[in-house]
Scaffold this motif. Sequence first.
Motif, PDB file in Angstrom:
ATOM      1  N   SER A 111      -2.501  -2.031 -10.555  1.00 39.99           N
ATOM      2  CA  SER A 111      -1.468  -1.969  -9.519  1.00 39.99           C
ATOM      3  C   SER A 111      -1.460  -3.256  -8.689  1.00 39.99           C
ATOM      4  N   VAL A 115       1.723  -5.757  -8.145  1.00 40.31           N
ATOM      5  CA  VAL A 115       2.220  -6.213  -6.842  1.00 40.31           C
ATOM      6  C   VAL A 115       2.356  -7.718  -6.829  1.00 40.31           C
ATOM      7  N   ALA A 120       6.715  -3.746  -7.285  1.00 42.79           N
ATOM      8  CA  ALA A 120       6.192  -2.781  -6.312  1.00 42.79           C
ATOM      9  C   ALA A 120       6.427  -1.344  -6.749  1.00 42.79           C
ATOM     10  N   LEU A 166       3.305  -0.046   0.368  1.00 47.67           N
ATOM     11  CA  LEU A 166       4.363  -0.372  -0.587  1.00 47.67           C
ATOM     12  C   LEU A 166       5.571   0.548  -0.420  1.00 47.67           C
ATOM     13  N   GLU A 169       7.590  -0.733   2.407  1.00 46.90           N
ATOM     14  CA  GLU A 169       8.325  -1.932   2.020  1.00 46.90           C
ATOM     15  C   GLU A 169       9.509  -1.603   1.115  1.00 46.90           C
ATOM     16  N   ARG A 253      10.757  -9.705  -2.711  1.00 48.16           N
ATOM     17  CA  ARG A 253      10.045  -9.353  -3.931  1.00 48.16           C
ATOM     18  C   ARG A 253      10.235 -10.424  -4.978  1.00 48.16           C
TER      19      ARG A 253
END
Length: 487
Positions: A111, A115, A120, A166, A169, A253
């Motif tokens: 994970s 990221v 995400a 996350l 976000e 992102r």
Amino acid sequence: MEISAFEFRVLGPVKVVRDGVELFMNASREQVILACLLLNANRVMSVERLIEAVWAGSAPPSAWRQVAICVSRLRRTLGAGVIKTSSPGYLLRAEPDSIDWLRFTSMVDRSRALVSLGSAEEAVLLLREALALWRGRPFGDIRGLRYDVAWMEESRLEALETRLELEIELGRHHQVIPELVALVAESPFRERVRAQLMLAQYRAGRRAEALRTYQETRRYLLEQIGLEPGPVLRRLHEQILRDESALMRPRARAVPPPVATMPPCQLPPQVLPFVGREKELAALDASLLGGAAPATVVISGRGDVGKTTLAVRWAHARLDAFPDGQLYADLAGAGPDAVLDRFLRALGVPAQDLPCDPDEKLALYRSFTARRRVLVVLDNARDSDQVLALLPGGAHCRVLVTAGDPLDDLVARQGAHRVFLRPLPEDAARELVGLLAGPTSAQEVRELVATSRGNPLSLRLAVARLRSRDVTPAQEGRVGRAGQPAA
């Protein structure tokens, strides 16, 4: 007993499932020893460490014998071949995917890599799956494992905090507020969670509640430990007071890098002709291609005995066993960090997207190899630390190491298998001379074999000198005119 038939659960009460049926283990000492071995699967655990886990500093004089009895009972329960005796203690062999704790840590590592690549949403799904493995507090109240339990609980909380961050976000601040409130009540001293709650409340249009959360946090910390909130919380509080627009903007992102369309094949060319080594090649097949094979094999032997030649020969012959690629690095001329850069670029990560932090780089490498069948050849390893820093993350990956040193530490810590390479037998050396030199007198063959002492490189050099000496002056003239004269 096939170790792949087991499922070991330690993220809660210890459970062992074989072929879908839970095995009954009532004795608490056996559960403690099993838990300790599972946390260090495929690594040797000393008897002293097992004694400390069972008795927590108050071991009786008969502790060694009692540990041996408990291990014997575990072997009867689990079957032969699962727990092995290996000085200075015992080693439990298990597939990484069969232990829920190792699955959890692998998912968390992957994970982090997602990221760093800007994925995400995929990271959140993976963290949810990882956190769903938890069934309660690991190991109950076992005093000898209290530090291990604290470490595992901290890992769970960090994964949960990362997932919630996350989610915020990604614009899900409304959905995560109830979970954050519960987490604050569970871990009131964790300022990261309180900051997440304040930010989620602010983005949900609940500015007054966000400010009240800060005041409650400040009051709690002053009453409990006499400290003001940390700089992150104070800065967030000031931003909320000023209604800074930056609080409403999720971070940008990154665009995920393209994955390589063709699997890498970095193997160097084979050294030909190749003779002998049938037993060693069969040993590599048995060690690296079996269902319960160890993930790492070390080819050890003295210098110039043919370790690299053997490793490359086997790797080329088994390309089909590793459809996702073959990675190669000569560790004599590069450090682990530079090798990781090359491996990641070969796996499809653009150079500009390579993480700077070594730990993030390793996590990304292991994420890319987690679900793949990749062979990694590490040539001329100096010590075990070089190898440990380059081990892939997938249960189906295999690592082939060549080293002059036997790398005992790697064998002990990773359960690596070893193949000791000896000089070529006389019949193989004679065959190699015949292939290299062509028609040669029996006397010259005997001399070449005797002087080389089974060293393939020495033998090749000696044959090359012999053939150079046999070149006629007329041949030398023709070579010079064709290639513009040789000095």
